[in-house]
Design an enzyme around this catalytic site. Structure first.
Site, PDB file in Angstrom:
ATOM      1  N   LYS A 147     -11.394  -4.554  -2.891  1.00 53.47           N
ATOM      2  CA  LYS A 147     -12.231  -3.349  -2.946  1.00 53.47           C
ATOM      3  C   LYS A 147     -11.578  -2.285  -3.811  1.00 53.47           C
ATOM      4  O   LYS A 147     -12.256  -1.420  -4.355  1.00 53.47           O
ATOM      5  CB  LYS A 147     -12.362  -2.758  -1.533  1.00 53.47           C
ATOM      6  CG  LYS A 147     -13.221  -3.524  -0.575  1.00 53.47           C
ATOM      7  CD  LYS A 147     -13.067  -2.908   0.829  1.00 53.47           C
ATOM      8  CE  LYS A 147     -13.852  -3.683   1.869  1.00 53.47           C
ATOM      9  NZ  LYS A 147     -13.497  -3.270   3.244  1.00 53.47           N
ATOM     10  N   LYS A 161       0.827  -1.215   0.000  1.00 45.14           N
ATOM     11  CA  LYS A 161       0.000   0.000   0.000  1.00 45.14           C
ATOM     12  C   LYS A 161       0.851   1.250   0.000  1.00 45.14           C
ATOM     13  O   LYS A 161       0.497   2.262  -0.583  1.00 45.14           O
ATOM     14  CB  LYS A 161      -0.915   0.037   1.235  1.00 45.14           C
ATOM     15  CG  LYS A 161      -2.092  -0.904   1.156  1.00 45.14           C
ATOM     16  CD  LYS A 161      -3.112  -0.526   2.227  1.00 45.14           C
ATOM     17  CE  LYS A 161      -4.240  -1.534   2.294  1.00 45.14           C
ATOM     18  NZ  LYS A 161      -5.145  -1.268   3.412  1.00 45.14           N
ATOM     19  N   LYS A 189      -5.872 -11.081  -5.918  1.00 47.92           N
ATOM     20  CA  LYS A 189      -7.022 -11.315  -5.044  1.00 47.92           C
ATOM     21  C   LYS A 189      -8.157 -10.334  -5.369  1.00 47.92           C
ATOM     22  O   LYS A 189      -7.909  -9.217  -5.844  1.00 47.92           O
ATOM     23  CB  LYS A 189      -6.621 -11.264  -3.566  1.00 47.92           C
ATOM     24  CG  LYS A 189      -6.375  -9.893  -3.031  1.00 47.92           C
ATOM     25  CD  LYS A 189      -6.274  -9.884  -1.507  1.00 47.92           C
ATOM     26  CE  LYS A 189      -6.134  -8.434  -1.079  1.00 47.92           C
ATOM     27  NZ  LYS A 189      -6.069  -8.161   0.317  1.00 47.92           N
TER      28      LYS A 189
END
Ligand code: AMP
Ligand code: TRP
Length: 344
Positions: free
Chosen positions: A208, A121, A205
């Protein structure tokens, strides 16, 4: 750990979900469905909407309360019962951040530097990401341990964070010479839903944050949208459905769809292939779409009802906060004493 130093208090489940973006099938199969199954099995469960984790990345303060409510609605719509389990919002129990501070002083920098989620991230741009994002797993450990939770149902992406929680618990117990004070919480990760992949790329994966809407099935998608997304899901050009699990190797998109089918129907990959092996995707995909719609539409409907009546959600969260505080307060009080804080 030897017998007499091991934690011997009550067993308890804790898990959390961030109020960021729409919940998807991965969140459902990797987390929510497990919560409900554990509740059915009689476990004591504490389920938290982690709004303090959500502010570690750029976000909208104006939208956060509604996003928080939406996660609570999803938990309830899936079958978590606020009269049985504790459902609440992280920021309404102050002991989480208080314990996180103590844990900050127990955790070593090197442990956090190894966290792959932060590296993913944060990228290389450490100037631009918040200290909170770096510290995120310490708050997560505090979430779990402020309830002395012993078991944590999560998807596979949380494995490393759980390992860190165990290290923090062990180090606290050792540093303050309080053997068995905190349990070393175990992940409940295994199972067919632990790692649901993107519908567009079987090696990534379902997430969101994927910009492609067609990569995921959202819990709020209507039946039509779900069916369309499954119909358009990527497969491959190797022909029909594999007949054996071995034949599925190297076919990540197909393996993912088989896994999703199995997770919803309660079947193993072998059992799914016993029914669909050798058949065309033209047979399997509509069956999967029907199963997904049957499975998800009662949840979607209930979620919409709840979102239209926020008072019910808010009342459940207020009750949950009171119950969560009642568990956490005596534990943080013990921590204050153990670490030598001034007693008032
Ligand atoms: P998050 O949305 O990151 O707060 O995740 C909430 C829960 O869903 C965590 O337990 C995650 O491990 C789980 N989860 C998220 N994405 C997936 C996925 N693609 N497959 C399985 N579980 C997932
Ligand atoms: N980090 C978790 C996620 O992104 C959310 C979370 C926060 C959590 N605190 C937790 C999960 C405690 C389990 C236990 O999915």
């Amino acid at each position: 750990m030897t017998e007499q130093t091991a934690y011997s208090g009550p067993q308890r489940i804790f898990s959390g979900i961030q109020p960021t973006g729409n919940l998807h099938l991965g969140n459902y199969l990797g987390a929510l469905k497990k919560f409900v199954d554990l509740q059915t099995d009689g476990w004591d469960g504490v389920y938290c909407v982690v709004d303090q984790h959500a502010i570690t990345m750029p976000y909208s303060p104006a939208e956060l309360p509604d996003q928080t409510r939406q996660i609570a609605a999803a938990m309830m719509a899936c079958g978590l019962d606020p009269d049985v389990s504790i459902i609440f919002v992280q920021s309404s129990v102050r002991a989480h951040t208080e314990l996180a501070w103590v844990f900050n002083c127990v955790t070593r920098m090197g442990w956090l530097e190894k966290m792959t989620q932060f590296k993913d991230k944060g990228g290389d741009n450490s100037e631009r990401v918040s200290v909170g994002l770096f510290d995120y797993p310490v708050l997560q450990a505090a979430d779990i341990l402020v309830y002395k939770a012993t078991h944590v149902p999560v998807g596979e992406d949380q494995k490393q964070h759980l390992e860190l929680s165990r290290n923090i618990a062990a180090r606290f117990n050792q540093q303050f010479d309080v053997p068995g004070f905190f349990p070393e919480p175990e992940g409940l990760i295994e199972g067919p839903g632990a790692r649901i992949m993107s519908l567009k790329d079987g090696t990534k994966k379902m997430s969101k944050s994927d910009p492609a809407e067609t990569s995921r099935i959202n819990l709020i998608d209507d039946a039509d949208t779900i069916a369309k997304k499954i119909k358009k899901a990527k497969t491959d050009t190797l022909g029909d459905m594999p007949v054996t699990v071995e034949e599925m190797e190297g076919r990540p998109e197909v393996a993912n769809l088989v896994g999703i089918y199995g997770a919803m129907a309660g079947l193993s990959d072998e059992q799914v292939l016993a029914e669909y092996g050798g058949k065309g995707f033209g047979t399997f995909k509509p069956a999967l779409a029907e199963l997904a719609v049957d499975h998800l539409s009662p949840i979607t409907t209930r979620m919409r009802e709840l979102m239209n009546d926020p008072a019910e959600i808010d009342a459940a969260l207020a009750k949950g906060a009171a119950k969560a505080n009642a568990v956490a307060e005596p534990i943080i009080e013990e921590v204050r004493r153990v670490v030598g804080f001034w007693q008032v």
